[in-house]
Every structure is written in C-alpha cells, then in structure tokens.
Design a protein around this motif. Sequence first.
Motif, short mmCIF file in Angstrom:
data_model
loop_
_atom_site.label_atom_id
_atom_site.label_comp_id
_atom_site.label_asym_id
_atom_site.label_seq_id
_atom_site.Cartn_x
_atom_site.Cartn_y
_atom_site.Cartn_z
N VAL A 167 0.82 -1.21 0.00
CA VAL A 167 0.00 0.00 0.00
C VAL A 167 0.85 1.26 0.00
O VAL A 167 0.47 2.29 -0.57
CB VAL A 167 -1.00 0.00 1.18
N GLU A 171 0.29 3.93 -2.93
CA GLU A 171 -0.10 5.32 -2.70
C GLU A 171 0.94 6.29 -3.26
O GLU A 171 0.60 7.39 -3.68
CB GLU A 171 -0.35 5.56 -1.21
N THR A 361 -6.03 7.54 -4.43
CA THR A 361 -5.74 7.02 -3.09
C THR A 361 -7.01 6.85 -2.27
O THR A 361 -7.18 5.87 -1.53
CB THR A 361 -4.77 7.97 -2.35
N LYS A 362 -7.95 7.80 -2.41
CA LYS A 362 -9.22 7.70 -1.70
C LYS A 362 -9.97 6.43 -2.12
O LYS A 362 -10.53 5.72 -1.27
CB LYS A 362 -10.08 8.93 -1.99
N ARG A 365 -8.36 3.22 -0.56
CA ARG A 365 -8.62 2.99 0.87
C ARG A 365 -10.02 2.45 1.12
O ARG A 365 -10.31 1.96 2.21
CB ARG A 365 -8.39 4.28 1.64
N LYS A 369 -9.46 -1.98 0.88
CA LYS A 369 -9.29 -1.86 2.33
C LYS A 369 -8.61 -3.08 2.93
O LYS A 369 -7.83 -2.97 3.88
CB LYS A 369 -10.65 -1.63 2.98
N TYR A 372 -4.79 -3.01 3.49
CA TYR A 372 -4.18 -2.14 4.48
C TYR A 372 -4.03 -2.86 5.83
O TYR A 372 -5.01 -3.48 6.30
CB TYR A 372 -5.02 -0.87 4.65
#
Length: 377
Positions: A167, A171, A361-362, A365, A369, A372
């Motif tokens: 991640v 990112e 990036t939004k 996430r 998910k 992460y």
Amino acid sequence: MIRYTIKLSQEEVNGLMAIINKGSHTTQKFRAAYILLNCDEGDHSEKVTNEQISKVLKVGMRTIDRVKKKFVEEGFEAVLERRPTTRVYEKKIDGDVEAKLVQLCCSEPPPGFAKWSLRLLADKMVELEYVPSISHVSVGEGLKKNELKPWKVKGWVIPPKSNGEFVANMERVLDVYKRPYDVNNPVVCMDESPKQLISAGQLSVPMRPGQEARVDYEYVRHGMVNIFMANEPLKGKRSVEVTEHKTKKDWAEFIKKLADEQYPEANRITLVMDNFSTHAASAFYETFEPEEAKRLWDRFEFVFTPKHGSWLNMAEIELHVLNAQCLNRYISTMDEIKREINAWQDSRNNKGGKINWQFTTKDSRIKLKRLYPSIND
C-alpha cells in the motif's frame, strides 16, 4: 386394427377450404385441413389411400391416423385446434437447492477434475442427495442466475492481504499520477514485454465475401525479441524500442535515449516502472562511464509499482493496445516488427491518445481496504 372413415359435410368442406385459401393459421391447422380434405370419402370425393396422402403432403402415416381418429372421436373443431397443455413441470431448483448448488460450485472439484462442469455438478448434487435427480440444463440455469462460470478461470496477480509495503508503494504511485502536467518534470511510465517472432506453417487464405481469412494453426518460431514501452499519459506520447535481449545494458540504453532524444529539455523525469532487477541505477554504471552514468541518474526520479501491482503501471495499458492493434498476428523478422511498431507508434502519437486515469488514493482505501494493515491487531 381400427379403421376410421372420414365423411365431411358440405359445410365442413367449405370451412376447410377457407382455412387453406385465406387467413393466417398455424401449421397444425393447415396440415389437419389438408389431411381431412384428402381423406374425405363422401359422395362427391374420390377415395385416396393413406399412402397417397403421405406421399403428397409429406407427412407420416401415424400423423394421418391421429388426425382421422381425433376427427371421428372428438369432432370437427377439436381436430383443428391444438389442445392446451395441462402438464405442470416440477421446479428442480428452489431456494434451498440453489444455495447448495452455489456453495458446491464455489468449492474444490473432486479428485481427478481440474474444474467443475455442469454434468459433474449435476451428478454431485444427486450423489449428495440434494435432489433426487437434476439435468445439467437445470444446473446451468441456476449458475446463470447467480453469474457463476466454474469452467472459466481468469489469470490475475493477487496482492497479499494486510501488506504495508504494497500500500505504501501503491499510494506513492497514485500521488505521482495526481501531478499536473509539467514540461520540466514529465511523468513517464515504462514497461517491457517479450514477443515471439513466428511465421505461418502454411500460406494463409485471404478473406473474401462470405468467408473469413484463414490462418494455419501451425507456425514456425524464429526467436524472441523484447519490446520497451514508455508513455507519457498526460501528453499522449509514447516511445517504443525493440531489442534482441532484455538485459541491464538494453534497459540503460533505452533510458538514455528517452532522456536525450525524447526529453532533452526536461530538468527531471519521473519514471514509473515495475521493480525488476534490471531497472536500477546500477545499470547505468555497468553500461556507461561514471560521469555519464551519474548524469543520467541525476535526470531521473524512479517510482516503483509494488510487487503484484503491475496494473498500476499505465505503460502496461499501452502494451495491451500495441498487442491488440499491431502485434496480434504472425511476424517473423526483427526488421518487420520494427517497421510495424514504428508505424503504429507514429499513428497513435499523431492522434494524441491519452489515458484518463481515475483510480485515486481515496478509492484505494475503500475498494482495497483489505490490503491495508490493521493498526488494532
């Protein structure tokens, strides 16, 4: 054997003639009308045998007998109208059985089988006593409803779960993609791909009206080449190089051409690429004199996609386009593949085709998910 004799009244004859001569009727009604008229043994009709009727009307003897029997036993109207079906079909897959089918389809196939097939699933459903009997057609309908295709497997690079390194690099790449266009610091994506040089075993048959082009499935292999692809998504510009090998030296020379010929005025070039062992600053020092190696190294900012994250490299998109539009055919020599790729490159650059990258990036996430790490663990 019961013999049925047909004697039509004038009114019945007139009704049958009306069916034949006018109006829109079903095939069954037309056929019954023709059979009855030809089987009529009334006073004003010539006697015709079943064999003669069968030969003239191209229908079976049993069909003629069924029409005559129905006329005698059920009447004039009954023989012309199709009897409505009253058969009730039992539904093989209800909610409970469908859930078991989905669960079974998503499980591992039995030993000796690589994938589930419709018939294998049907046999297993009966074996497990989920249903007394079921056809592969019913199984297929159940899978179609749930959008399951056990016979298809799609190759995919799957990143590991809860991976901080993945991640972090992802990112980083996504942040670079958000940068506005800057002529002094262009963002360039780079990737590479092998390509076989092959020729057809037999002469191809060209396309003609009513017939597709035909290419022999046998081919002769003439070696391999490597294709380097660099594209600047915001400018709609790409540069392709074909080399015999895929070594550090080949990569370093391609990057030097990129810097000196494609972006000679740029202060610094941000290069997004996969983290291969050949993609390193050390390649400059193993190929060029130290002064030249340092000069090239200072011109670039390397940004690496994470392992199992090559889909983040926009140069991969351009390679797919190149393969689909240009290389999806037999090409046997390096000179030929260079000519074809140069023609494709010029055409695509003239059109200025850009890549509209939407993943942010939004988005990562939310949609990714699971990748992460959880700080609460």
